[in-house]
Design an enzyme around this catalytic site. Structure first.
Site, PDB file in Angstrom:
ATOM      1  N   ASP A  70       7.476  14.700 -47.495  1.00  0.00           N
ATOM      2  CA  ASP A  70       6.913  15.695 -48.410  1.00  0.00           C
ATOM      3  C   ASP A  70       5.409  15.448 -48.543  1.00  0.00           C
ATOM      4  OD1 ASP A  70       6.153  17.069 -50.933  1.00  0.00           O
ATOM      5  OD2 ASP A  70       8.307  17.360 -51.150  1.00  0.00           O
ATOM      6  N   ASN A  96      17.340  21.920 -55.348  1.00  0.00           N
ATOM      7  CA  ASN A  96      16.981  22.856 -56.406  1.00  0.00           C
ATOM      8  C   ASN A  96      17.383  24.264 -55.953  1.00  0.00           C
ATOM      9  OD1 ASN A  96      15.660  20.842 -58.001  1.00  0.00           O
ATOM     10  ND2 ASN A  96      13.927  20.970 -56.618  1.00  0.00           N
ATOM     11  N   GLN A 130      12.857  25.194 -57.681  1.00  0.00           N
ATOM     12  CA  GLN A 130      12.700  25.549 -56.268  1.00  0.00           C
ATOM     13  C   GLN A 130      11.427  26.360 -56.099  1.00  0.00           C
ATOM     14  OE1 GLN A 130      15.941  27.800 -54.521  1.00  0.00           O
ATOM     15  NE2 GLN A 130      15.148  27.487 -52.450  1.00  0.00           N
ATOM     16  N   VAL A 156      10.002  26.636 -52.623  1.00  0.00           N
ATOM     17  CA  VAL A 156      10.079  27.177 -51.268  1.00  0.00           C
ATOM     18  C   VAL A 156      11.502  27.694 -51.088  1.00  0.00           C
ATOM     19  CG1 VAL A 156       9.891  26.707 -48.797  1.00  0.00           C
ATOM     20  CG2 VAL A 156       8.349  25.554 -50.404  1.00  0.00           C
ATOM     21  N   HIS A 167      16.597  23.286 -48.908  1.00  0.00           N
ATOM     22  CA  HIS A 167      16.130  21.966 -48.505  1.00  0.00           C
ATOM     23  C   HIS A 167      16.660  20.905 -49.461  1.00  0.00           C
ATOM     24  CE1 HIS A 167      13.058  23.666 -51.198  1.00  0.00           C
ATOM     25  NE2 HIS A 167      12.700  22.427 -51.521  1.00  0.00           N
ATOM     26  N   ILE A 168      16.819  19.716 -48.891  1.00  0.00           N
ATOM     27  CA  ILE A 168      17.290  18.578 -49.658  1.00  0.00           C
ATOM     28  C   ILE A 168      16.140  17.588 -49.786  1.00  0.00           C
ATOM     29  CG2 ILE A 168      18.886  16.615 -49.708  1.00  0.00           C
ATOM     30  CD1 ILE A 168      20.843  18.323 -48.094  1.00  0.00           C
ATOM     31  N   HIS A 169      15.872  17.163 -51.010  1.00  0.00           N
ATOM     32  CA  HIS A 169      14.897  16.105 -51.257  1.00  0.00           C
ATOM     33  C   HIS A 169      15.629  14.769 -51.203  1.00  0.00           C
ATOM     34  CE1 HIS A 169      11.744  18.766 -53.078  1.00  0.00           C
ATOM     35  NE2 HIS A 169      12.813  19.516 -53.310  1.00  0.00           N
TER      36      HIS A 169
END
Length: 113
Positions: A31, A86, A93, A95, A99-101
């Site tokens: 990130d 998110n 969220q 974007v 996606h997974i953080h």
């Protein structure tokens, strides 16, 4: 058709990323605004705006994303980490490409927000 996002541009190679992992189903990269010493994003190559829009045919993809997230955390030397998805702007969220953080490398407090 899905809306154009920074992640779709990264997937097309138009924007560089600090790639950690790549396969035919997903891409993982650091990130650019990390919230912890380790903060990696795992994104599917398939454009799914959020978990809310995932469908039954995405079941194996979603499982793959979680397994890749765990693999990356271990490769980064994390014994403890948080995985976050998110869904929607009020959940944080920004974007609208699923996606997974993967977040770790420090003590993570609860509740997060």
């Amino acid at each position: 058709m899905s809306e154009e996002t920074i992640f779709s541009r990264i997937l097309r190679g138009e924007i560089d990323c600090d790639e950690i992992y790549s396969d035919e189903m997903c891409l993982a990269f650091r990130d650019i605004q990390p919230q912890a010493p380790v903060h990696i994003l795992v994104i599917p190559r398939k454009a799914i705006p959020s978990l809310r829009e995932a469908e039954i045919q995405d079941e194996s993809l979603l499982g793959h994303l979680l397994l890749v997230s765990a693999k990356i955390a271990k490769l980064e030397g994390l014994n403890h980490w948080r995985t976050v998805i998110n869904s929607g702007s009020e959940a944080g969220q920004t974007v609208f490409h699923l996606h997974i953080h993967v977040i770790g490398g420090r003590k993570l407090n609860w509740p997060p927000g």
